[in-house]
Design a protein around this motif. Sequence first.
Motif, PDB file in Angstrom:
ATOM      1  N   UNK A 186      22.141 -35.638  64.403  1.00 56.24           N
ATOM      2  CA  UNK A 186      22.572 -33.848  62.775  1.00 56.24           C
ATOM      3  C   UNK A 186      21.678 -34.221  61.941  1.00 56.24           C
ATOM      4  N   UNK A 187      20.957 -33.427  61.608  1.00 57.20           N
ATOM      5  CA  UNK A 187      20.046 -33.967  60.510  1.00 57.20           C
ATOM      6  C   UNK A 187      20.107 -34.068  59.333  1.00 57.20           C
ATOM      7  N   UNK A 188      19.725 -34.055  58.206  1.00 53.43           N
ATOM      8  CA  UNK A 188      20.331 -33.001  56.493  1.00 53.43           C
ATOM      9  C   UNK A 188      19.009 -33.724  55.850  1.00 53.43           C
ATOM     10  N   UNK A 189      19.181 -32.173  54.332  1.00 48.45           N
ATOM     11  CA  UNK A 189      18.191 -32.265  54.014  1.00 48.45           C
ATOM     12  C   UNK A 189      18.659 -31.330  52.797  1.00 48.45           C
ATOM     13  N   UNK A 190      17.557 -31.345  51.870  1.00 43.09           N
ATOM     14  CA  UNK A 190      17.843 -30.280  50.625  1.00 43.09           C
ATOM     15  C   UNK A 190      17.724 -28.656  51.504  1.00 43.09           C
ATOM     16  N   UNK A 191      17.965 -28.069  50.103  1.00 48.32           N
ATOM     17  CA  UNK A 191      17.367 -26.872  50.686  1.00 48.32           C
ATOM     18  C   UNK A 191      16.050 -26.598  49.996  1.00 48.32           C
ATOM     19  N   UNK A 192      15.843 -27.155  49.239  1.00 47.22           N
ATOM     20  CA  UNK A 192      14.252 -26.810  49.893  1.00 47.22           C
ATOM     21  C   UNK A 192      13.296 -27.719  50.605  1.00 47.22           C
ATOM     22  N   UNK A 193      14.220 -29.098  51.368  1.00 47.53           N
ATOM     23  CA  UNK A 193      13.406 -29.362  52.309  1.00 47.53           C
ATOM     24  C   UNK A 193      12.416 -30.047  51.921  1.00 47.53           C
ATOM     25  N   UNK A 194      12.866 -31.196  50.230  1.00 45.34           N
ATOM     26  CA  UNK A 194      12.318 -31.990  49.572  1.00 45.34           C
ATOM     27  C   UNK A 194      12.594 -33.036  51.077  1.00 45.34           C
ATOM     28  N   UNK A 195      13.379 -33.729  51.570  1.00 48.01           N
ATOM     29  CA  UNK A 195      13.209 -35.022  52.520  1.00 48.01           C
ATOM     30  C   UNK A 195      12.183 -34.707  53.610  1.00 48.01           C
ATOM     31  N   UNK A 196      12.230 -33.669  54.473  1.00 44.80           N
ATOM     32  CA  UNK A 196      11.008 -33.419  55.267  1.00 44.80           C
ATOM     33  C   UNK A 196       9.784 -33.131  54.927  1.00 44.80           C
ATOM     34  N   UNK A 197       9.709 -32.531  53.444  1.00 46.90           N
ATOM     35  CA  UNK A 197       8.209 -33.118  52.831  1.00 46.90           C
ATOM     36  C   UNK A 197       7.507 -33.836  52.509  1.00 46.90           C
ATOM     37  N   UNK A 198       9.238 -35.172  52.866  1.00 42.26           N
ATOM     38  CA  UNK A 198       8.316 -36.330  52.030  1.00 42.26           C
ATOM     39  C   UNK A 198       8.155 -37.109  52.942  1.00 42.26           C
ATOM     40  N   UNK A 199       8.123 -36.683  54.577  1.00 42.63           N
ATOM     41  CA  UNK A 199       8.178 -37.630  55.457  1.00 42.63           C
ATOM     42  C   UNK A 199       9.377 -38.415  55.902  1.00 42.63           C
ATOM     43  N   UNK A 200      10.244 -37.572  55.284  1.00 45.25           N
ATOM     44  CA  UNK A 200      11.488 -39.234  55.420  1.00 45.25           C
ATOM     45  C   UNK A 200      13.052 -38.184  56.310  1.00 45.25           C
ATOM     46  N   UNK A 201      13.303 -38.998  57.103  1.00 44.67           N
ATOM     47  CA  UNK A 201      14.354 -38.032  58.034  1.00 44.67           C
ATOM     48  C   UNK A 201      15.303 -38.987  57.589  1.00 44.67           C
ATOM     49  N   UNK A 202      16.706 -37.530  57.515  1.00 46.09           N
ATOM     50  CA  UNK A 202      17.985 -38.567  57.304  1.00 46.09           C
ATOM     51  C   UNK A 202      18.766 -37.986  58.838  1.00 46.09           C
TER      52      UNK A 202
END
Length: 140
Positions: free
Chosen positions: A38-54
């Motif tokens: 299960x992946x988590x991010x902010x509504x703005x996809x700030x983690x994905x845009x920073x190439x971070x995957x939680x």
Amino acid sequence: MAQGLIEVERKFLPGPGTEERLQELGGTLEHRVTFRDTYYDTSELSLMRANHWLRQREYSGWELKCPGAAGVLGPHTEYKEVTAEPAIVAQLCVPAQETAPSKLIVYLQRFRPQDYQRLLEVNSSRERLQGTGHPDNSLG
């Protein structure tokens, strides 16, 4: 301080007949592993845009994958894997706390998702133009 693991991935697409060829060479399927992430991010996809995957891996706990050493050449991607929860929190929260979105952003997300998506696209295009000497840089 907890040390993270370094994962180096090399991705490839097996061609037709790969499985048969492996069997001809004596390869056998030892075991199959199935899991759910299960992946988590902010509504703005700030983690994905920073190439971070939680992610939270079923039966394994939390993991944060973020870019590893810069300048690694070759057909692979290097990520640092952080699995200790305090280290994950420190990696995500100590540099800067995320601010709450404005009322307008929340409204667009909930009631006008197409307009919100367009806003994200325009913002992304604007970020790519920054520093290029393009006359539209004044929009930022």
